[in-house]
Structure formats: C-alpha cells, structure tokens
Design a protein around this motif. Structure first.
Motif, PDB file in Angstrom:
ATOM      1  N   GLU A 162      10.492   2.103  -2.569  1.00 50.30           N
ATOM      2  CA  GLU A 162      10.687   1.493  -1.259  1.00 50.30           C
ATOM      3  C   GLU A 162      10.669  -0.018  -1.356  1.00 50.30           C
ATOM      4  O   GLU A 162       9.663  -0.648  -1.670  1.00 50.30           O
ATOM      5  CB  GLU A 162       9.686   1.913  -0.171  1.00 50.30           C
ATOM      6  CG  GLU A 162      10.139   1.394   1.209  1.00 50.30           C
ATOM      7  CD  GLU A 162       9.276   1.849   2.388  1.00 50.30           C
ATOM      8  OE1 GLU A 162       8.361   2.672   2.215  1.00 50.30           O
ATOM      9  OE2 GLU A 162       9.552   1.341   3.498  1.00 50.30           O
TER      10      GLU A 162
ATOM     11  N   PRO B  42       0.816  -1.226   0.000  1.00 48.05           N
ATOM     12  CA  PRO B  42       0.000   0.000   0.000  1.00 48.05           C
ATOM     13  C   PRO B  42       0.847   1.272   0.000  1.00 48.05           C
ATOM     14  O   PRO B  42       2.026   1.260   0.345  1.00 48.05           O
ATOM     15  CB  PRO B  42      -0.786  -0.101   1.314  1.00 48.05           C
ATOM     16  CG  PRO B  42      -0.650  -1.505   1.774  1.00 48.05           C
ATOM     17  CD  PRO B  42       0.630  -2.025   1.216  1.00 48.05           C
ATOM     18  N   SER B  43       0.179   2.385  -0.349  1.00 47.38           N
ATOM     19  CA  SER B  43       0.856   3.690  -0.356  1.00 47.38           C
ATOM     20  C   SER B  43      -0.175   4.800  -0.433  1.00 47.38           C
ATOM     21  O   SER B  43      -1.211   4.651  -1.083  1.00 47.38           O
ATOM     22  CB  SER B  43       1.781   3.787  -1.571  1.00 47.38           C
ATOM     23  OG  SER B  43       2.196   5.120  -1.774  1.00 47.38           O
ATOM     24  N   LEU B  44       0.107   5.910   0.192  1.00 46.23           N
ATOM     25  CA  LEU B  44      -0.655   7.149  -0.017  1.00 46.23           C
ATOM     26  C   LEU B  44       0.243   8.167  -0.712  1.00 46.23           C
ATOM     27  O   LEU B  44      -0.025   8.617  -1.821  1.00 46.23           O
ATOM     28  CB  LEU B  44      -1.147   7.702   1.330  1.00 46.23           C
ATOM     29  CG  LEU B  44      -2.047   8.943   1.267  1.00 46.23           C
ATOM     30  CD1 LEU B  44      -3.036   8.962   2.433  1.00 46.23           C
ATOM     31  CD2 LEU B  44      -1.236  10.238   1.296  1.00 46.23           C
ATOM     32  N   ARG B  45       1.391   8.506  -0.070  1.00 46.03           N
ATOM     33  CA  ARG B  45       2.267   9.565  -0.561  1.00 46.03           C
ATOM     34  C   ARG B  45       2.971   9.184  -1.866  1.00 46.03           C
ATOM     35  O   ARG B  45       2.993   9.955  -2.834  1.00 46.03           O
ATOM     36  CB  ARG B  45       3.333   9.893   0.508  1.00 46.03           C
ATOM     37  CG  ARG B  45       2.820  10.760   1.626  1.00 46.03           C
ATOM     38  CD  ARG B  45       3.446  10.377   2.949  1.00 46.03           C
ATOM     39  NE  ARG B  45       2.893   9.123   3.388  1.00 46.03           N
ATOM     40  CZ  ARG B  45       1.782   9.027   4.157  1.00 46.03           C
ATOM     41  NH1 ARG B  45       1.226  10.095   4.621  1.00 46.03           N
ATOM     42  NH2 ARG B  45       1.271   7.852   4.476  1.00 46.03           N
ATOM     43  N   THR B  46       3.565   8.008  -1.900  1.00 47.79           N
ATOM     44  CA  THR B  46       4.388   7.620  -3.050  1.00 47.79           C
ATOM     45  C   THR B  46       3.534   7.534  -4.308  1.00 47.79           C
ATOM     46  O   THR B  46       3.894   8.049  -5.368  1.00 47.79           O
ATOM     47  CB  THR B  46       5.057   6.263  -2.756  1.00 47.79           C
ATOM     48  OG1 THR B  46       5.769   6.386  -1.517  1.00 47.79           O
ATOM     49  CG2 THR B  46       6.004   5.865  -3.853  1.00 47.79           C
TER      50      THR B  46
ATOM     51  N   HIS C 288      14.690   3.262   0.912  1.00 46.82           N
ATOM     52  CA  HIS C 288      13.647   4.171   0.411  1.00 46.82           C
ATOM     53  C   HIS C 288      14.338   5.459  -0.046  1.00 46.82           C
ATOM     54  O   HIS C 288      14.259   6.498   0.615  1.00 46.82           O
ATOM     55  CB  HIS C 288      12.641   4.447   1.536  1.00 46.82           C
ATOM     56  CG  HIS C 288      11.318   4.982   1.082  1.00 46.82           C
ATOM     57  ND1 HIS C 288      11.069   5.407  -0.213  1.00 46.82           N
ATOM     58  CD2 HIS C 288      10.156   5.191   1.771  1.00 46.82           C
ATOM     59  CE1 HIS C 288       9.816   5.824  -0.301  1.00 46.82           C
ATOM     60  NE2 HIS C 288       9.248   5.707   0.874  1.00 46.82           N
TER      61      HIS C 288
ATOM     62  N   CYS D  38       8.846   9.702   8.229  1.00 48.74           N
ATOM     63  CA  CYS D  38       8.490   9.518   6.817  1.00 48.74           C
ATOM     64  C   CYS D  38       6.990   9.529   6.578  1.00 48.74           C
ATOM     65  O   CYS D  38       6.552   9.772   5.470  1.00 48.74           O
ATOM     66  CB  CYS D  38       9.100   8.225   6.316  1.00 48.74           C
ATOM     67  SG  CYS D  38       8.499   6.746   7.174  1.00 48.74           S
ATOM     68  N   LEU D  39       6.191   9.208   7.603  1.00 51.52           N
ATOM     69  CA  LEU D  39       4.745   9.025   7.491  1.00 51.52           C
ATOM     70  C   LEU D  39       4.430   7.795   6.618  1.00 51.52           C
ATOM     71  O   LEU D  39       5.148   7.588   5.642  1.00 51.52           O
ATOM     72  CB  LEU D  39       4.027  10.260   6.931  1.00 51.52           C
ATOM     73  CG  LEU D  39       4.308  11.589   7.659  1.00 51.52           C
ATOM     74  CD1 LEU D  39       3.508  12.707   6.994  1.00 51.52           C
ATOM     75  CD2 LEU D  39       3.960  11.507   9.134  1.00 51.52           C
ATOM     76  N   PRO D  40       3.395   7.023   6.927  1.00 51.70           N
ATOM     77  CA  PRO D  40       2.405   7.244   7.979  1.00 51.70           C
ATOM     78  C   PRO D  40       3.006   7.040   9.377  1.00 51.70           C
ATOM     79  O   PRO D  40       4.008   6.340   9.514  1.00 51.70           O
ATOM     80  CB  PRO D  40       1.333   6.184   7.689  1.00 51.70           C
ATOM     81  CG  PRO D  40       2.088   5.071   7.038  1.00 51.70           C
ATOM     82  CD  PRO D  40       3.156   5.733   6.225  1.00 51.70           C
TER      83      PRO D  40
ATOM     84  N   ARG E  40       7.557  -0.686  -5.843  1.00 51.09           N
ATOM     85  CA  ARG E  40       7.502  -0.789  -4.374  1.00 51.09           C
ATOM     86  C   ARG E  40       7.310  -2.252  -4.022  1.00 51.09           C
ATOM     87  O   ARG E  40       6.315  -2.873  -4.430  1.00 51.09           O
ATOM     88  CB  ARG E  40       6.369   0.052  -3.791  1.00 51.09           C
ATOM     89  CG  ARG E  40       6.085  -0.323  -2.336  1.00 51.09           C
ATOM     90  CD  ARG E  40       5.227   0.670  -1.591  1.00 51.09           C
ATOM     91  NE  ARG E  40       5.983   1.869  -1.268  1.00 51.09           N
ATOM     92  CZ  ARG E  40       5.604   2.779  -0.366  1.00 51.09           C
ATOM     93  NH1 ARG E  40       4.466   2.619   0.282  1.00 51.09           N
ATOM     94  NH2 ARG E  40       6.333   3.841  -0.130  1.00 51.09           N
TER      95      ARG E  40
ATOM     96  N   GLN F 155      12.504   8.856  -0.251  1.00 51.80           N
ATOM     97  CA  GLN F 155      12.243   9.432   1.076  1.00 51.80           C
ATOM     98  C   GLN F 155      13.498  10.125   1.605  1.00 51.80           C
ATOM     99  O   GLN F 155      13.429  11.202   2.210  1.00 51.80           O
ATOM    100  CB  GLN F 155      11.819   8.328   2.040  1.00 51.80           C
ATOM    101  CG  GLN F 155      11.259   8.833   3.348  1.00 51.80           C
ATOM    102  CD  GLN F 155       9.864   9.424   3.192  1.00 51.80           C
ATOM    103  OE1 GLN F 155       9.003   8.821   2.572  1.00 51.80           O
ATOM    104  NE2 GLN F 155       9.649  10.600   3.742  1.00 51.80           N
TER     105      GLN F 155
ATOM    106  N   ARG G 229       8.372  15.034  -1.456  1.00 52.63           N
ATOM    107  CA  ARG G 229       8.425  13.852  -2.316  1.00 52.63           C
ATOM    108  C   ARG G 229       8.124  14.218  -3.775  1.00 52.63           C
ATOM    109  O   ARG G 229       8.712  13.643  -4.696  1.00 52.63           O
ATOM    110  CB  ARG G 229       7.433  12.793  -1.821  1.00 52.63           C
ATOM    111  CG  ARG G 229       7.734  12.212  -0.433  1.00 52.63           C
ATOM    112  CD  ARG G 229       8.933  11.280  -0.445  1.00 52.63           C
ATOM    113  NE  ARG G 229       8.738  10.184  -1.379  1.00 52.63           N
ATOM    114  CZ  ARG G 229       8.038   9.076  -1.105  1.00 52.63           C
ATOM    115  NH1 ARG G 229       7.494   8.911   0.089  1.00 52.63           N
ATOM    116  NH2 ARG G 229       7.901   8.124  -2.006  1.00 52.63           N
TER     117      ARG G 229
HETATM  118  N1   CP Z   1       6.481   7.606   3.213  1.00 56.42           N
HETATM  119  C1   CP Z   1       5.840   6.898   2.273  1.00 56.42           C
HETATM  120  O1   CP Z   1       6.463   6.269   1.392  1.00 56.42           O
HETATM  121  O2   CP Z   1       4.486   6.983   2.321  1.00 56.42           O
HETATM  122  P1   CP Z   1       3.481   5.963   1.602  1.00 56.42           P
HETATM  123  O3   CP Z   1       3.777   4.596   2.181  1.00 56.42           O
HETATM  124  O4   CP Z   1       2.118   6.470   1.927  1.00 56.42           O
HETATM  125  O5   CP Z   1       3.767   5.988   0.140  1.00 56.42           O
END
Ligand code: CP
Length: 340
Positions: free
Chosen positions: A144, A48-52, A148, A292-294, A112, A151, A320
């Motif tokens: 990642e 999963p991912s939000l930012r990437t 990563h 790095c979040l989350p 990823r 990041q 990013r």
């Molecule tokens: N920091 C980072 O890669 O966030 P995601 O896992 O949401 O992509």
C-alpha cells in the motif's frame, strides 16, 4: 526476461490476475507450496498495519520462507528517496543504498509507504516504492502506497466467491464519511480492479472534487473500452445504490485540497449522510458490502450492515493471506534470465 514486480495491478493483465486469484483459491482449498524454502522477504513499513503485516509474515512462513519486519519509522534509519538530494536534514540513508543492501540479504522486498499528504503533484509519482523498484535487484511488492494491489486481489476473490463471474455486475464504489482525509489508495485500487474485470462501476462521491486522480480514472476508462463494463461518476445517492450487486466503502481526501485540508471541510460536509445504512442497502439488488478495514463503525457503515450476512469485510481480510502467498510464489519462482 524482465524481473516482475507487483507494484500495481495496472501492470498485470486480467488473465495474469485471474491466475493469481485461482492460485489463491487453491491455497484456500489446502494446496501447499514451499516456494520460499530457504528464502527471505523483507517487509518494510513506513506506516502502521495489522492485516498486511501479519498476513505477509504468516504467508512467508507457510511457503517455507522467513520474513523480517522493518519498522521504517523508528527502528531503521530515516530514509531519503529523492535523486540528487542534499541530505542535510533528518534522513541518514538514501534508498539507493538501502535497496541494494537489502537485495543482497533477501529474495523479495515489500513496501508500505503512504503519501505524506503534503503535495499530491510529487506524491502521485509514488516516489519511495518507485525508487526501491529502480535500485533493488530483487522483486518489489506493494503493501500500500497510492494503490493497494494486494487488497484489490482479496476484494476480487471475495466478490467472485459470492457473485461468480463479476463481468456485467453492478459495482458501487461509495465515498463514506471519516473525520480525517484519508489516502486514495484503496479507492484507486477498487476502481482499477472492478473495471479491469468488466464490472459496471458507479463511483458515488459528495462532490466532483472527490474524483480520483486522472491517472486512475483514465486507466479505468481504458479497461472499460478494452474489456467491457462501464464507469459512471455520480453524486446521486439513490441512483447509485439502485440495483447494485456489490457495495464497496472507502473514505478519501479530495485531491485538490491535498495538504490544505481546512479548505476541504465544506465539501466533506456534503457527504455527511453517506454512511452505509440498511435503508440504502434496501435499494440494492441484495448486494454484498465490503471494506478494506480498519473501519469506523457507525461512521462509515452502520452496525446493522456490518453485522449482517451481506458484509464481506472479514472474508476479504482473510483473503489477504492466500492472495499474497500467490503473489510471493509467483515473484519468487519467476525466471529472470539475469535481468535486474
Ligand atoms: N487493509 C489493510 O491493509 O489493513 P492494515 O492497514 O491493517 O494492514
């Protein structure tokens, strides 16, 4: 000329990385590039991912290109990476074919793929992205795996914006609590980047079992030997925070217990008080703090720190977008001289 990938910052010199950071700064200041005009990037996600996911997609669009997102855990065929595998299990497709087919459609491939958390001795070889890099004929970007690198660039861009030249500054990489053992990728990357840029790095861990893989520890020691700065590993919380200019939080699983996590529990308990709090931050040199979040609030970092001006996590996440535009531009515009 050999085609460049962006698999790990360890493969790029400090001046090459600084050039990417400078280009990212230019993007933040409004520079425009159409480096991906008529080009496509495949974003292949095994996790999963939000930012990437959002920042790569938007970045490709802003460079004039197009991104396709492939959910490799559900929307594409289950993929095998091992050479010589007898594919009589769940995997329908080998990366040898997938990488070559995608290369015939797109101009860049980003991957990823986290470890499966079963056997570190095999997973430390980063087998999926390594296989993609071997069999693709277009550049590969790491989104990642066990490092990563995107990041890392975003973190360094934020640190340079707040600390100026980071060489000689005190960087604390602190293990923080989390209910589950997590990937070491961001910790590996923070260690590589901070030492590569000449920082004095203190790694705070609850027990020696949380030392990172020797490949990254020795790479970091090599960067210190070549470019200055220092690296110390400590379990002393007060000493680690004292005088720090930057605090970077990450939780990770202890590698000796990879795939055998019940036995890690007593060691994890030793770090139960490692959450970043205002009291710990008061020991620092008015440090900035990031993640790095989350991020789990009030487990890893207390609300009072996250909601303070010292917290750079949102800025790092927003970085990013420009750093990945710089990476995509650099890889899409390189001259390969026909090399694969
Ligand atoms: N920091 C980072 O890669 O966030 P995601 O896992 O949401 O992509």
């Amino acid at each position: 000329m050999i085609m460049r990938n962006f698999l790990s910052t360890a493969d790029w010199t400090r001046s090459e990385l600084q050039a990417l950071l400078d280009r990212a700064s230019a993007f933040k200041s409004g520079a425009v590039s159409r480096a991906l005009e008529g080009k496509t990037i495949a974003l292949v996600f095994f996790n999963p991912s939000l930012r990437t996911r959002s920042s790569f997609d938007i970045g490709a669009h802003q460079l004039g290109g197009h991104a396709i997102v492939l959910d490799a855990k559900g929307a594409t065929w289950p993929m095998e990476f091992a050479p010589g595998a007898v594919m009589d299990g769940d995997e329908e497709e080998h990366v040898k074919e997938a990488a070559r087919v995608l290369s015939s459609y797109v101009d860049l491939i980003a991957i990823r793929c986290f470890p499966a958390f079963k056997n570190w001795q095999t997973e430390r070889e980063d087998p999926m992205i390594t296989a993609f890099a071997e069999h693709a004929t277009v550049p590969i970007i790491n989104m990642e795996t066990i490092v990563h690198p995107c990041q890392e660039l975003a973190m360094m861009l934020a640190l340079q914006a707040h600390l100026g030249d980071v060489a000689g500054k005190e960087f604390l990489l602190t293990w923080v609590p989390h209910p589950k053992p997590l990937n070491t990728a961001v910790a590996n990357s923070a260690l590589l980047m901070a030492t590569k840029f000449g920082m004095n790095v203190r790694m705070l861990i609850p027990d020696e079992v949380y030392r990172l893989d020797e490949r990254y520890m020795s790479a970091a020691e090599g960067f210190v030997a070549d470019g200055g700065g220092s690296l110390t590993v400590t379990t002393d919380v007060e000493a680690a925070y004292s005088g720090a200019d930057a605090v970077y939080a990450k939780s990770w699983g202890a590698l000796p217990f990879f795939g055998n996590w019940d036995e890690e529990a007593p060691f994890r308990a030793k770090g139960a008080d490692f959450m970043i709090t205002p009291e710990k931050m008061a020991l620092t040199n008015n440090a900035v703090v990031s993640h790095c979040l989350p991020m789990r609030r009030n487990v890893k970092i207390a609300d009072a720190v996250v909601d303070s001006p010292a917290f750079l996590g949102i800025e790092e996440a927003s970085n990013r977008l420009p750093v990945q535009k710089a990476v995509m531009e650099a890889l899409a515009t390189q001259s390969t001289g026909g090399a694969g």
